[in-house]
Design a protein around this motif. Structure first.
Motif, PDB file in Angstrom:
ATOM      1  N   ILE A  75       0.779  -1.102   0.182  1.00 14.41           N
ATOM      2  CA  ILE A  75       0.001  -0.011  -0.235  1.00 14.41           C
ATOM      3  C   ILE A  75       0.878   1.256  -0.011  1.00 14.41           C
ATOM      4  N   ALA A  76       1.990   1.269   0.791  1.00 13.81           N
ATOM      5  CA  ALA A  76       2.793   2.383   0.750  1.00 13.81           C
ATOM      6  C   ALA A  76       3.859   2.665  -0.253  1.00 13.81           C
ATOM      7  N   LYS A  77       4.037   1.653  -1.019  1.00 13.31           N
ATOM      8  CA  LYS A  77       4.646   1.681  -2.518  1.00 13.31           C
ATOM      9  C   LYS A  77       6.244   2.542  -2.410  1.00 13.31           C
ATOM     10  N   PRO A  78       7.052   1.755  -1.325  1.00 17.10           N
ATOM     11  CA  PRO A  78       8.286   2.539  -1.169  1.00 17.10           C
ATOM     12  C   PRO A  78       9.074   2.504  -2.467  1.00 17.10           C
ATOM     13  N   ASP A  79      10.423   3.255  -2.641  1.00 20.07           N
ATOM     14  CA  ASP A  79      11.198   3.067  -3.496  1.00 20.07           C
ATOM     15  C   ASP A  79      12.119   2.105  -3.484  1.00 20.07           C
ATOM     16  N   GLU A 135      -2.470   6.116  14.479  1.00 25.83           N
ATOM     17  CA  GLU A 135      -3.587   7.141  13.808  1.00 25.83           C
ATOM     18  C   GLU A 135      -3.115   7.644  12.703  1.00 25.83           C
ATOM     19  N   LEU A 136      -1.794   7.894  12.229  1.00 25.33           N
ATOM     20  CA  LEU A 136      -1.352   8.571  11.234  1.00 25.33           C
ATOM     21  C   LEU A 136      -1.345   7.418   9.963  1.00 25.33           C
ATOM     22  N   LEU A 137      -1.471   6.386  10.053  1.00 26.03           N
ATOM     23  CA  LEU A 137      -1.254   5.232   8.834  1.00 26.03           C
ATOM     24  C   LEU A 137      -2.478   5.755   7.881  1.00 26.03           C
ATOM     25  N   ALA A 138      -3.948   5.690   8.621  1.00 26.39           N
ATOM     26  CA  ALA A 138      -4.774   5.698   7.658  1.00 26.39           C
ATOM     27  C   ALA A 138      -4.724   7.126   6.796  1.00 26.39           C
ATOM     28  N   PRO A 139      -4.824   8.099   7.316  1.00 28.75           N
ATOM     29  CA  PRO A 139      -4.610   9.489   6.248  1.00 28.75           C
ATOM     30  C   PRO A 139      -3.508   9.488   5.556  1.00 28.75           C
ATOM     31  N   MET A 140      -2.333   8.960   6.115  1.00 29.37           N
ATOM     32  CA  MET A 140      -1.082   9.131   5.373  1.00 29.37           C
ATOM     33  C   MET A 140      -0.779   8.103   4.040  1.00 29.37           C
ATOM     34  N   LEU A 141      -1.523   7.135   4.070  1.00 31.69           N
ATOM     35  CA  LEU A 141      -1.686   5.939   2.982  1.00 31.69           C
ATOM     36  C   LEU A 141      -2.908   6.001   2.393  1.00 31.69           C
ATOM     37  N   ALA A 172       9.984   4.648   7.408  1.00 26.86           N
ATOM     38  CA  ALA A 172      10.593   5.230   6.658  1.00 26.86           C
ATOM     39  C   ALA A 172       9.724   6.055   5.413  1.00 26.86           C
ATOM     40  N   THR A 173       9.033   5.277   4.856  1.00 26.94           N
ATOM     41  CA  THR A 173       8.312   5.578   3.643  1.00 26.94           C
ATOM     42  C   THR A 173       7.147   6.487   4.170  1.00 26.94           C
ATOM     43  N   VAL A 174       6.477   6.004   5.134  1.00 27.87           N
ATOM     44  CA  VAL A 174       5.353   6.757   5.529  1.00 27.87           C
ATOM     45  C   VAL A 174       5.609   7.964   6.262  1.00 27.87           C
ATOM     46  N   PHE A 175       6.381   7.875   7.187  1.00 32.12           N
ATOM     47  CA  PHE A 175       6.594   8.994   8.272  1.00 32.12           C
ATOM     48  C   PHE A 175       7.916   9.934   7.750  1.00 32.12           C
ATOM     49  N   PHE A 176       9.156   9.182   7.558  1.00 31.76           N
ATOM     50  CA  PHE A 176      10.321   9.857   7.564  1.00 31.76           C
ATOM     51  C   PHE A 176      10.202  10.756   6.238  1.00 31.76           C
ATOM     52  N   LYS A 177      10.052   9.859   5.023  1.00 35.36           N
ATOM     53  CA  LYS A 177       9.905  10.678   3.802  1.00 35.36           C
ATOM     54  C   LYS A 177       8.893  11.828   3.699  1.00 35.36           C
ATOM     55  N   THR A 178       7.801  11.783   4.593  1.00 30.55           N
ATOM     56  CA  THR A 178       6.926  12.997   4.533  1.00 30.55           C
ATOM     57  C   THR A 178       7.305  13.947   5.464  1.00 30.55           C
ATOM     58  N   ALA A 206      -4.971  -0.133   6.555  1.00 32.87           N
ATOM     59  CA  ALA A 206      -3.591   0.084   7.199  1.00 32.87           C
ATOM     60  C   ALA A 206      -3.336  -0.210   8.697  1.00 32.87           C
ATOM     61  N   PRO A 207      -4.284   0.881   9.273  1.00 30.96           N
ATOM     62  CA  PRO A 207      -4.234   0.652  10.906  1.00 30.96           C
ATOM     63  C   PRO A 207      -4.535  -0.643  11.513  1.00 30.96           C
ATOM     64  N   ILE A 208      -5.668  -1.188  10.869  1.00 26.99           N
ATOM     65  CA  ILE A 208      -6.294  -2.514  11.048  1.00 26.99           C
ATOM     66  C   ILE A 208      -5.145  -3.458  11.285  1.00 26.99           C
ATOM     67  N   LEU A 209      -4.606  -3.472  10.155  1.00 25.27           N
ATOM     68  CA  LEU A 209      -3.346  -4.727   9.914  1.00 25.27           C
ATOM     69  C   LEU A 209      -2.148  -4.313  11.115  1.00 25.27           C
TER      70      LEU A 209
END
Length: 229
Positions: free
Chosen positions: A56-60, A160-166, A141-147, A171-174
């Protein structure tokens, strides 16, 4: 994990973990192989949860591959590396992957075969743990650091941040499910190793039910006090 998934107050979530005691007793009665299968299933749930989140996050992918090359650019990276080693190479896990759970012939050939199986078992288990830890790091790194969200310091905040950022409610359930599976897995392996140490080295023979409840209550009291304070 229970709190994040259901919204249950943390104090009740901790109290519910007393039930782990009875789950462990049930697994022991089913036999060691069933217990091993249960732990493997929990590890698979953790791995699958983070794999889906990474998709879902699609990292580089180029940066991910580059990240596997050992390097320590700063002090913070050093602490993270030490933390991952500590979370992967745990003495009780190594002990449980030893020949304790297998009946072996007490001759040279039997011992050699047991050591070989022990090596294979430990190598597979530790590499799986390494990739799970790596997946958590890649996701963070993908969801938080890169943003630019370098202020995320708590599990609840990350959840709490996983749903709005992804842009995904899955994502938050998993994340919460992986936390629960991780807690169960580490509890069972830690308890089993502790039991072997108590019986084998200290020769403490206590009724399994009494021992489980006693150790769980001792473990929960500090957690309850910290939550209340």
């Amino acid at each position: 994990g229970i709190q994040l998934l259901t919204g249950l107050p943390l104090i009740w979530g901790v109290s519910i973990t007393v039930l782990d005691t009875f789950l462990f007793l049930l697994l022991q009665r089913l036999g060691m192989r069933k217990m091993e299968a249960f732990i493997i299933a929990l590890v698979a749930v953790i791995g699958l949860s983070f794999l889906i989140e990474i998709i879902i996050a699609k990292p580089d992918l180029g940066e991910v591959v580059k990240g596997f090359v050992p390097s320590i650019p700063n002090n913070t990276a050093l602490y993270i590396a030490i933390g991952i080693i500590g979370a992967t190479v745990m003495p009780h896990n190594l002990y449980l992957h030893s020949v304790q759970t297998r009946k072996i012939k007490r001759d040279d050939a039997g011992i050699k075969r047991a050591l070989k199986l022990n090596f294979i078992d430990s190598a597979i288990a530790l590499n799986l743990a390494f990739f799970v830890n790596a997946a958590i790091l890649v996701l963070a790194a993908t969801v938080f650091f890169k943003t630019g969200r370098t202020d995320v310091a708590e599990i609840k905040q990350a959840h709490e941040l996983l749903a709005p950022m992804l842009g995904s409610g899955l994502a938050p359930i998993l994340f919460a499910v992986a936390l629960i599976a991780s807690g169960q897995s580490s509890t069972i392996t830690g308890t089993l190793a502790g039991q072997i140490v108590m019986e084998g080295y200290l020769h403490l023979r206590i009724n399994p039910m009494v021992r489980r409840l006693l150790t769980r209550v001792i473990a929960i009291i500090p957690a309850v006090l910290v939550i209340l304070i």
